[in-house]
Scaffold this motif. Structure first.
Motif, PDB file in Angstrom:
ATOM      1  N   PRO A  16       0.825  -1.217   0.000  1.00 25.73           N
ATOM      2  CA  PRO A  16       0.000   0.000   0.000  1.00 25.73           C
ATOM      3  C   PRO A  16       0.854   1.259   0.000  1.00 25.73           C
ATOM      4  O   PRO A  16       1.925   1.297   0.606  1.00 25.73           O
ATOM      5  CB  PRO A  16      -0.790  -0.123   1.304  1.00 25.73           C
ATOM      6  CG  PRO A  16       0.125  -0.892   2.212  1.00 25.73           C
ATOM      7  CD  PRO A  16       0.852  -1.867   1.329  1.00 25.73           C
ATOM      8  N   LEU A  17       0.378   2.270  -0.689  1.00 22.65           N
ATOM      9  CA  LEU A  17       1.039   3.579  -0.719  1.00 22.65           C
ATOM     10  C   LEU A  17       0.115   4.614  -0.096  1.00 22.65           C
ATOM     11  O   LEU A  17      -1.099   4.566  -0.289  1.00 22.65           O
ATOM     12  CB  LEU A  17       1.378   3.973  -2.154  1.00 22.65           C
ATOM     13  CG  LEU A  17       2.296   3.029  -2.931  1.00 22.65           C
ATOM     14  CD1 LEU A  17       2.395   3.474  -4.397  1.00 22.65           C
ATOM     15  CD2 LEU A  17       3.677   2.965  -2.303  1.00 22.65           C
ATOM     16  N   GLY A  18       0.684   5.541   0.667  1.00 23.65           N
ATOM     17  CA  GLY A  18      -0.126   6.572   1.303  1.00 23.65           C
ATOM     18  C   GLY A  18       0.252   6.729   2.765  1.00 23.65           C
ATOM     19  O   GLY A  18       1.303   6.262   3.207  1.00 23.65           O
ATOM     20  N   THR A  19      -0.617   7.385   3.516  1.00 27.20           N
ATOM     21  CA  THR A  19      -0.390   7.602   4.943  1.00 27.20           C
ATOM     22  C   THR A  19      -1.363   6.757   5.748  1.00 27.20           C
ATOM     23  O   THR A  19      -2.579   6.788   5.490  1.00 27.20           O
ATOM     24  CB  THR A  19      -0.565   9.096   5.299  1.00 27.20           C
ATOM     25  OG1 THR A  19       0.390   9.869   4.553  1.00 27.20           O
ATOM     26  CG2 THR A  19      -0.334   9.329   6.785  1.00 27.20           C
ATOM     27  N   TYR A  45      -3.991  -4.428   6.687  1.00 26.86           N
ATOM     28  CA  TYR A  45      -4.205  -3.001   6.497  1.00 26.86           C
ATOM     29  C   TYR A  45      -5.544  -2.777   5.824  1.00 26.86           C
ATOM     30  O   TYR A  45      -6.067  -3.638   5.124  1.00 26.86           O
ATOM     31  CB  TYR A  45      -3.068  -2.375   5.692  1.00 26.86           C
ATOM     32  CG  TYR A  45      -3.004  -2.785   4.234  1.00 26.86           C
ATOM     33  CD1 TYR A  45      -3.656  -2.047   3.261  1.00 26.86           C
ATOM     34  CD2 TYR A  45      -2.279  -3.902   3.841  1.00 26.86           C
ATOM     35  CE1 TYR A  45      -3.600  -2.407   1.930  1.00 26.86           C
ATOM     36  CE2 TYR A  45      -2.212  -4.267   2.507  1.00 26.86           C
ATOM     37  CZ  TYR A  45      -2.877  -3.519   1.555  1.00 26.86           C
ATOM     38  OH  TYR A  45      -2.826  -3.878   0.249  1.00 26.86           O
ATOM     39  N   ASN A  46      -6.124  -1.639   6.084  1.00 25.65           N
ATOM     40  CA  ASN A  46      -7.411  -1.279   5.505  1.00 25.65           C
ATOM     41  C   ASN A  46      -7.268   0.083   4.835  1.00 25.65           C
ATOM     42  O   ASN A  46      -7.369   1.116   5.495  1.00 25.65           O
ATOM     43  CB  ASN A  46      -8.488  -1.236   6.602  1.00 25.65           C
ATOM     44  CG  ASN A  46      -9.885  -1.087   6.028  1.00 25.65           C
ATOM     45  OD1 ASN A  46     -10.072  -0.445   4.996  1.00 25.65           O
ATOM     46  ND2 ASN A  46     -10.854  -1.704   6.685  1.00 25.65           N
ATOM     47  N   PRO A  47      -6.985   0.087   3.531  1.00 25.92           N
ATOM     48  CA  PRO A  47      -6.746   1.348   2.829  1.00 25.92           C
ATOM     49  C   PRO A  47      -7.887   2.341   2.967  1.00 25.92           C
ATOM     50  O   PRO A  47      -7.668   3.539   3.054  1.00 25.92           O
ATOM     51  CB  PRO A  47      -6.569   0.903   1.367  1.00 25.92           C
ATOM     52  CG  PRO A  47      -6.173  -0.524   1.444  1.00 25.92           C
ATOM     53  CD  PRO A  47      -6.876  -1.070   2.642  1.00 25.92           C
ATOM     54  N   GLU A  48      -9.133   1.820   2.996  1.00 33.90           N
ATOM     55  CA  GLU A  48     -10.267   2.735   3.090  1.00 33.90           C
ATOM     56  C   GLU A  48     -10.295   3.460   4.425  1.00 33.90           C
ATOM     57  O   GLU A  48     -10.687   4.623   4.517  1.00 33.90           O
ATOM     58  CB  GLU A  48     -11.577   1.955   2.887  1.00 33.90           C
ATOM     59  CG  GLU A  48     -11.813   1.650   1.415  1.00 33.90           C
ATOM     60  CD  GLU A  48     -12.092   0.188   1.176  1.00 33.90           C
ATOM     61  OE1 GLU A  48     -12.431  -0.530   2.121  1.00 33.90           O
ATOM     62  OE2 GLU A  48     -11.938  -0.217   0.020  1.00 33.90           O
ATOM     63  N   LYS A  66      -2.506   3.658  -5.950  1.00 34.08           N
ATOM     64  CA  LYS A  66      -2.279   3.720  -4.502  1.00 34.08           C
ATOM     65  C   LYS A  66      -1.591   2.470  -3.974  1.00 34.08           C
ATOM     66  O   LYS A  66      -1.572   2.217  -2.772  1.00 34.08           O
ATOM     67  CB  LYS A  66      -3.601   3.945  -3.764  1.00 34.08           C
ATOM     68  CG  LYS A  66      -4.210   5.314  -4.026  1.00 34.08           C
ATOM     69  CD  LYS A  66      -5.461   5.518  -3.201  1.00 34.08           C
ATOM     70  CE  LYS A  66      -6.042   6.914  -3.431  1.00 34.08           C
ATOM     71  NZ  LYS A  66      -7.271   7.144  -2.632  1.00 34.08           N
ATOM     72  N   ARG A  67      -1.028   1.688  -4.898  1.00 39.28           N
ATOM     73  CA  ARG A  67      -0.316   0.491  -4.449  1.00 39.28           C
ATOM     74  C   ARG A  67       0.756   0.091  -5.452  1.00 39.28           C
ATOM     75  O   ARG A  67       0.684   0.428  -6.640  1.00 39.28           O
ATOM     76  CB  ARG A  67      -1.278  -0.671  -4.232  1.00 39.28           C
ATOM     77  CG  ARG A  67      -1.939  -1.195  -5.506  1.00 39.28           C
ATOM     78  CD  ARG A  67      -2.929  -2.297  -5.202  1.00 39.28           C
ATOM     79  NE  ARG A  67      -3.424  -2.929  -6.422  1.00 39.28           N
ATOM     80  CZ  ARG A  67      -4.306  -3.922  -6.441  1.00 39.28           C
ATOM     81  NH1 ARG A  67      -4.815  -4.365  -5.313  1.00 39.28           N
ATOM     82  NH2 ARG A  67      -4.686  -4.462  -7.588  1.00 39.28           N
TER      83      ARG A  67
END
Length: 215
Positions: A47-50, A60-63, A113-114
């Motif tokens: 996953p990419l992001g904060t 992990y839960n991107p949402e 985003k990944r």
């Protein structure tokens, strides 16, 4: 049609429907093909992001923008491989994951985003077990295979950083369930290990397949 003549008719219909829904036999060749097809699209997904690091979370839960401490450690390992950078904010318990220059070419075109890339190539060399199992009304198949693993070089590097040794000679145990309405075998769970090592225990069970059949 009288009740006496209708009863055999309905019994015959039920028999034919039951046979139509029953699981077919599975040859070793079919078992090999099913396992290899299961591995065809195996990918590493980062996953990419904060994200907020949540210690009790398993993934992990991107949402929701959350990530487990275990995944945090995995991502730190990937940073050492050189395809992502990780920046941690100790005060807010947040981590920012961004692709490096070499990691940008691995960003998923369908989901920016990944990062996504193939785990490698896996070829079954032997079907050691191919057994029918029943659980209630459901039909299962337990398949155990030996296989050759050609891991992606990035994944191999990451496993070494994380202290794991994944050999080229490996084994797998897979639980398939027959889906009568789609007439297909569906993977339920599977475990893998180096060929000369034991599968990871799942509680009191020797592997996840044993747990799934007994729960």
């Amino acid at each position: 049609m009288s009740i006496k003549t209708r009863l055999p008719f309905f019994m015959a219909v039920l028999f034919l429907c039951g046979n139509a829904l029953a699981a077919p036999s599975m040859s070793d060749r079919e078992a090999k093909a099913l396992v290899e097809a299961m591995w065809e699209n195996l990918s590493v997904v980062l996953p990419l992001g904060t994200f907020t690091v949540v210690h009790q979370s398993k993934g992990y839960n991107p949402e929701k923008g959350s990530i487990s401490s275990k995944w945090h450690n995995e991502l730190v390992g990937w940073a050492k491989v050189g395809i992502v950078t990780t920046t941690a904010d100790q005060i807010s318990s947040k981590i920012t994951v961004a692709p490096t220059e070499s990691g940008r070419r691995l960003v998923d075109a369908e989901n920016p985003k990944r990062i996504k890339f193939s785990q490698g190539k896996f070829i079954v060399t032997k079907v050691a077990k191919n057994e029918e199992r029943k659980k209630g009304l459901d039909d299962y198949r337990v398949v155990m295979v030996a296989y050759d693993a050609e891991f992606n070089s990035l994944l191999k590097q990451h496993s070494q950083i994380m202290g794991k040794h994944w050999g080229e000679k490996r084994k797998a145990i897979v639980l398939f369930k027959w889906e009568p309405f789609s007439s297909k075998w569906k993977k339920v769970v599977y475990d893998v290990a180096n060929v000369n090592e034991e599968f990871e225990r799942y509680g009191v069970f020797s592997n996840r397949v044993a747990y799934e059949l007994e729960k």
